[in-house]
Scaffold this active site. Structure first.
Site, PDB file in Angstrom:
ATOM      1  N   LYS A 253     -43.465 -10.503 -59.793  1.00 59.88           N
ATOM      2  CA  LYS A 253     -44.272 -10.214 -58.573  1.00 59.88           C
ATOM      3  C   LYS A 253     -46.239 -11.248 -59.037  1.00 59.88           C
ATOM      4  O   LYS A 253     -46.341 -11.712 -60.301  1.00 59.88           O
ATOM      5  CB  LYS A 253     -45.085  -8.580 -58.994  1.00 59.88           C
ATOM      6  CG  LYS A 253     -46.846  -8.100 -58.707  1.00 59.88           C
ATOM      7  CD  LYS A 253     -46.847  -7.240 -58.466  1.00 59.88           C
ATOM      8  CE  LYS A 253     -47.728  -6.275 -58.199  1.00 59.88           C
ATOM      9  NZ  LYS A 253     -48.876  -5.113 -58.903  1.00 59.88           N
TER      10      LYS A 253
ATOM     11  N   LYS B  81     -42.689  -9.728 -54.441  1.00 56.88           N
ATOM     12  CA  LYS B  81     -43.535  -9.487 -53.472  1.00 56.88           C
ATOM     13  C   LYS B  81     -44.543 -10.397 -54.075  1.00 56.88           C
ATOM     14  O   LYS B  81     -45.472 -10.995 -55.640  1.00 56.88           O
ATOM     15  CB  LYS B  81     -44.512  -7.614 -54.336  1.00 56.88           C
ATOM     16  CG  LYS B  81     -46.056  -7.915 -53.729  1.00 56.88           C
ATOM     17  CD  LYS B  81     -46.238  -6.198 -54.714  1.00 56.88           C
ATOM     18  CE  LYS B  81     -47.758  -5.902 -54.603  1.00 56.88           C
ATOM     19  NZ  LYS B  81     -48.246  -5.147 -54.709  1.00 56.88           N
TER      20      LYS B  81
ATOM     21  N   TYR C 170     -45.223  -2.593 -43.929  1.00 57.90           N
ATOM     22  CA  TYR C 170     -46.408  -1.683 -43.052  1.00 57.90           C
ATOM     23  C   TYR C 170     -46.065  -1.975 -41.781  1.00 57.90           C
ATOM     24  O   TYR C 170     -46.557  -0.182 -40.755  1.00 57.90           O
ATOM     25  CB  TYR C 170     -48.284  -1.977 -43.537  1.00 57.90           C
ATOM     26  CG  TYR C 170     -48.077  -2.315 -44.567  1.00 57.90           C
ATOM     27  CD1 TYR C 170     -49.114  -0.756 -45.726  1.00 57.90           C
ATOM     28  CD2 TYR C 170     -48.220  -3.305 -45.752  1.00 57.90           C
ATOM     29  CE1 TYR C 170     -49.295  -1.076 -46.935  1.00 57.90           C
ATOM     30  CE2 TYR C 170     -48.583  -3.601 -47.120  1.00 57.90           C
ATOM     31  CZ  TYR C 170     -48.876  -1.899 -47.785  1.00 57.90           C
ATOM     32  OH  TYR C 170     -49.208  -2.302 -49.127  1.00 57.90           O
TER      33      TYR C 170
END
Length: 327
Positions: free
Chosen positions: A196, A249, A314
């Site tokens: 991340k 990510k 999303y």
């Protein structure tokens, strides 16, 4: 020119049927993880200003959105909680009546076969906005691990199928694995945010989750975007500590890292198509500069081509609809 010798690669591109049967990378609804933001209160459906089409949902309105996701063919969701109260230790994160715990129980009651992932972090729940315990401006690593393990156990007790710790503290997978095992949840897998980065692409998410740090930044625990080899070390540590999935990510600017981790690990790889990546496409589409559907499908396919088994995005519900329409 009759004596030229060359290969005719275009032969396999002549028709839609030919292109289809030689396509190397395929996108399916079961590859997608749909993020949902859940908040305390009643009759709430708040659109996130920086994320058109993404909403915060109160529990009494969450069911309709989950129903639509299930009807679209989605099989996995991830829950991000936005509490009504915050404190220095993020106690609502591990409260048995916390928002994520309540949402998990509600969803599993109505959709027992839907896979529910619980995001396991403290930043939305702490009044300082960091992902661990803060003392004199320092984010304390080891002191944070106990709270993260407590959070994971409370989420598993609520019925979460997968625990997804996103804090990037050293040893967080080991601590959570031990906590889950000691509480009798040996079979609950960990989907670790293994790699991340301290990315500028997270801004819209922080609007949605109300999770911006009140001071400082997260660069002492999230990774430098300039680093590649560090990703190998982070992923290897999490795998050795008991992670069952590895998340990279963000995704779009880190396709090389997805491929690197895919080449070095046999665990399922998850690409997180983050909020900034989502919002840029939405803004461009709303201005008529791009074809949203074509750009989204190309982008998500690129993440799978790079080596991701799953994509957290999303756009998941939109993609599921587009895939269903093409059948």
């Amino acid at each position: 020119m009759s004596n030229l010798e060359f290969r005719r690669h275009r032969r396999l591109r002549q028709t839609p049927g030919l292109r289809s049967i030689v396509r190397e990378t395929h996108l399916h609804t079961e590859d997608l993880i749909y993020p949902l933001f859940v908040v305390e209160g009643d009759n709430i459906k708040n659109e996130v200003p920086s994320m058109p089409g993404v909403f915060q949902w109160s529990l009494d309105r969450l069911g309709k959105e989950v129903e639509e996701a299930v009807n679209a063919g989605l099989q996995t969701i991830i829950l991000f909680g936005v509490p009504s109260e915050k404190d220095e230790t993020g106690s609502c994160a591990y409260d048995h009546q916390g928002i994520v715990q309540k949402a998990t129980r509600q969803i599993k009651e109505h959709y027992p076969h839907l896979t529910v992932i619980a995001d396991t972090c403290l930043c939305q729940f702490t009044d300082h906005g960091h992902c661990g315990v803060v003392e004199d401006g320092e984010i304390l690593n080891d002191e944070s691990l106990e709270l993260l393990a407590k959070t994971a156990v409370s989420q598993a007790e609520a019925g979460a199928d997968i625990i997804a710790p996103s804090n990037m503290m050293d040893g967080f997978v080991a601590a959570i694995r031990q906590g889950l095992d000691e509480a009798g949840f040996q079979n609950v897998p960990i989907m670790s945010y293994a790699v991340k980065y301290a990315s500028a692409f997270y801004g819209p998410f922080r609007d949605a989750a109300h999770s911006s740090p009140k001071s400082g930044d997260r660069k002492t625990y999230q990774m430098d975007p300039a680093n590649r080899r560090e990703a190998f070390r982070e992923a290897q540590s999490d795998a050795e500590e008991g992670a069952d999935f590895l998340i990279i990510k963000p995704a779009l600017s880190y396709l090389d890292i997805i491929r690197d981790v895919r080449n070095s690990h046999n665990l399922p790889i998850v690409a997180y198509n983050v909020s900034g990546e989502y919002s840029m496409i939405k803004a461009a589409a709303q201005n008529g500069w791009i074809n949203e559907k074509e750009v989204v499908l190309e982008k998500i396919t690129s993440m799978k081509r790079a080596g991701a088994d799953l994509v957290l995005t999303y756009f998941a519900k939109d993609i599921a609809g587009w895939l269903n329409d093409s059948k």
